[in-house]
Design a protein around this motif. Structure first.
Motif, mmCIF file in Angstrom:
data_model
loop_
_atom_site.group_PDB
_atom_site.id
_atom_site.type_symbol
_atom_site.label_atom_id
_atom_site.label_comp_id
_atom_site.label_asym_id
_atom_site.label_seq_id
_atom_site.Cartn_x
_atom_site.Cartn_y
_atom_site.Cartn_z
ATOM 1 N N LYS A 198 -11.048 9.464 -62.033
ATOM 2 C CA LYS A 198 -10.591 8.675 -60.889
ATOM 3 C C LYS A 198 -9.060 8.575 -60.849
ATOM 4 O O LYS A 198 -8.466 8.574 -59.767
ATOM 5 C CB LYS A 198 -11.243 7.289 -60.928
ATOM 6 N N LEU A 199 -8.441 8.513 -62.017
ATOM 7 C CA LEU A 199 -6.977 8.458 -62.046
ATOM 8 C C LEU A 199 -6.364 9.760 -61.536
ATOM 9 O O LEU A 199 -5.347 9.746 -60.839
ATOM 10 C CB LEU A 199 -6.491 8.173 -63.462
ATOM 11 N N MET B 108 -2.139 4.263 -74.183
ATOM 12 C CA MET B 108 -0.847 4.123 -73.491
ATOM 13 C C MET B 108 -1.081 3.996 -71.986
ATOM 14 O O MET B 108 -1.805 4.779 -71.402
ATOM 15 C CB MET B 108 0.029 5.352 -73.756
ATOM 16 N N PRO B 109 -0.500 2.985 -71.332
ATOM 17 C CA PRO B 109 -0.686 2.834 -69.896
ATOM 18 C C PRO B 109 -0.246 4.090 -69.148
ATOM 19 O O PRO B 109 0.742 4.721 -69.511
ATOM 20 C CB PRO B 109 0.202 1.629 -69.557
ATOM 21 N N ILE B 110 -0.985 4.420 -68.076
ATOM 22 C CA ILE B 110 -0.691 5.637 -67.324
ATOM 23 C C ILE B 110 0.703 5.600 -66.712
ATOM 24 O O ILE B 110 1.345 6.643 -66.518
ATOM 25 C CB ILE B 110 -1.763 5.836 -66.216
ATOM 26 N N ALA B 111 1.225 4.394 -66.425
ATOM 27 C CA ALA B 111 2.532 4.285 -65.776
ATOM 28 C C ALA B 111 3.659 4.794 -66.662
ATOM 29 O O ALA B 111 4.660 5.318 -66.167
ATOM 30 C CB ALA B 111 2.803 2.829 -65.383
ATOM 31 N N PRO C 229 -2.462 4.258 -51.093
ATOM 32 C CA PRO C 229 -2.864 4.146 -52.495
ATOM 33 C C PRO C 229 -3.672 2.887 -52.807
ATOM 34 O O PRO C 229 -4.629 2.929 -53.597
ATOM 35 C CB PRO C 229 -1.530 4.151 -53.252
ATOM 36 N N ALA C 230 -3.291 1.753 -52.203
ATOM 37 C CA ALA C 230 -4.034 0.505 -52.434
ATOM 38 C C ALA C 230 -5.473 0.631 -51.944
ATOM 39 O O ALA C 230 -6.425 0.230 -52.635
ATOM 40 C CB ALA C 230 -3.325 -0.654 -51.731
ATOM 41 N N ALA C 231 -5.643 1.203 -50.754
ATOM 42 C CA ALA C 231 -6.990 1.408 -50.219
ATOM 43 C C ALA C 231 -7.765 2.414 -51.062
ATOM 44 O O ALA C 231 -8.977 2.292 -51.252
ATOM 45 C CB ALA C 231 -6.902 1.888 -48.770
ATOM 46 N N VAL D 14 -1.287 -0.044 -61.541
ATOM 47 C CA VAL D 14 -2.347 -0.885 -60.975
ATOM 48 C C VAL D 14 -3.685 -0.140 -61.046
ATOM 49 O O VAL D 14 -4.709 -0.714 -61.428
ATOM 50 C CB VAL D 14 -2.023 -1.266 -59.516
ATOM 51 N N ALA D 15 -3.653 1.143 -60.677
ATOM 52 C CA ALA D 15 -4.887 1.945 -60.720
ATOM 53 C C ALA D 15 -5.437 2.027 -62.134
ATOM 54 O O ALA D 15 -6.664 1.972 -62.344
ATOM 55 C CB ALA D 15 -4.607 3.347 -60.182
#
Length: 302
Positions: A247-248, A1-4, A230-232, A297-298
């Protein structure tokens, strides 16, 4: 299941809890004194217990290795956050602090626990410990413009840091957990998410809608904290060889909205407390939308 997906559900639950806190405060059922006392319980009892519990009884050679990896990941995430914030706000210490340091305690811990499991709190303990040290040193320096405000004793006496130190000692020496102590810590840990969100809702009640949504500086600070950092962070964590769940967890802690300590420090140092409070409140509200998107995205990249 996606984390989102679970993250969206958990954000909605937390938003509802924040609404309860806001309503209690607006109705006069919780006073400013009561809010401060609830916050003190969280900072001095609940959060340290959650951290100790994440270490105690979980020693394995694999977890010892993971602890080292999480330290590296946390350091990298915090360094990139401070670099992005410094580039965005080179002459505004309050905005820089707001953009650099996340609310890893009030929001990061409950979200990680709810989406990745209680054992995943172990993955962000190094992040929380380092975050506290950096807030009390680098952060206070950037807000005040002077190193005179930095007191080593305050850093060392941080409840989070003490909880981290106790947890590491119990972890390394493989101290057994008495059943009654385990039950007690479990009961205290269950207060974490609802109490933290209700307190944040009470903080939100103190900001007027006009002040909260009408300042370009506040929106810019929130944009950097919730999108640019967050993107960086995704980019830097992608280079670290570690399990995706590790990492998540670090990412969720790093991508949380502005930490409430910025308002506390501004009050202590006689800086722009209103701007700091607005940054906390606006970024907290917007994170309900941004956190699931950035975490999605992550999840794909990490």
């Amino acid at each position: 299941m996606p984390i989102a997906v679970p993250l969206i559900a958990q954000c909605l639950v937390m938003f509802a809890l924040m609404g309860i806190g806001l309503a209690l405060c607006r109705l006069g059922l919780v006073s400013d004194t009561g809010t401060k006392e609830l916050g003190a319980i969280l900072l001095n009892v609940v959060f340290p217990v959650v951290i100790i519990r994440s270490f105690w009884g979980h020693f394995t050679p694999e977890n010892l290795s993971v602890l080292g990896i999480t330290f590296i990941g946390a350091t990298a995430a915090l360094m990139v956050a401070m670099a992005v914030a410094r580039l965005a706000f080179p002459h505004d210490g309050v905005a820089e602090f707001s953009a650099a340091f996340s609310n890893a305690g009030f929001i990061g811990i409950p979200l990680v626990e709810a989406t990745l499991g209680s054992e995943a709190v172990f993955y962000i303990t190094c992040f929380i410990a380092e975050l506290n040290v950096l807030q009390w040193t680098y952060g206070k320096w950037r807000i005040s413009g002077s190193t005179d405000s930095i007191k080593p004793a305050s850093v060392l006496m941080s409840p989070m840091l003490i909880g981290f130190a106790i947890g590491v000692i119990l972890f390394l020496f493989q101290v057994p957990i008495p059943e009654v102590i385990g039950d007690l810590m479990g009961s205290i840990a269950q207060l974490n998410s609802p109490l933290a969100m209700i307190v944040l809702g009470a903080y939100l009640a103190k900001s007027s809608p006009g002040a909260l949504f009408g300042t370009a500086r506040t929106w810019m600070t929130a944009l950097v904290r919730l999108v640019a950092v967050p993107a960086a962070t995704i980019a830097v964590l992608a280079t670290i060889p570690a399990a995706g769940s590790v990492k998540l967890a670090i990412f969720i802690a790093a991508a949380a909205p502005t930490g409430s300590n910025v308002a506390v420090f501004c009050q202590q140092l006689d800086r722009d407390t209103q701007a700091a409070s607005n940054a906390v409140c606006l970024s907290t509200l917007l994170s309900v939308a941004t956190l699931p998107v950035m975490a999605g995205v992550a999840g794909l990249v990490l």
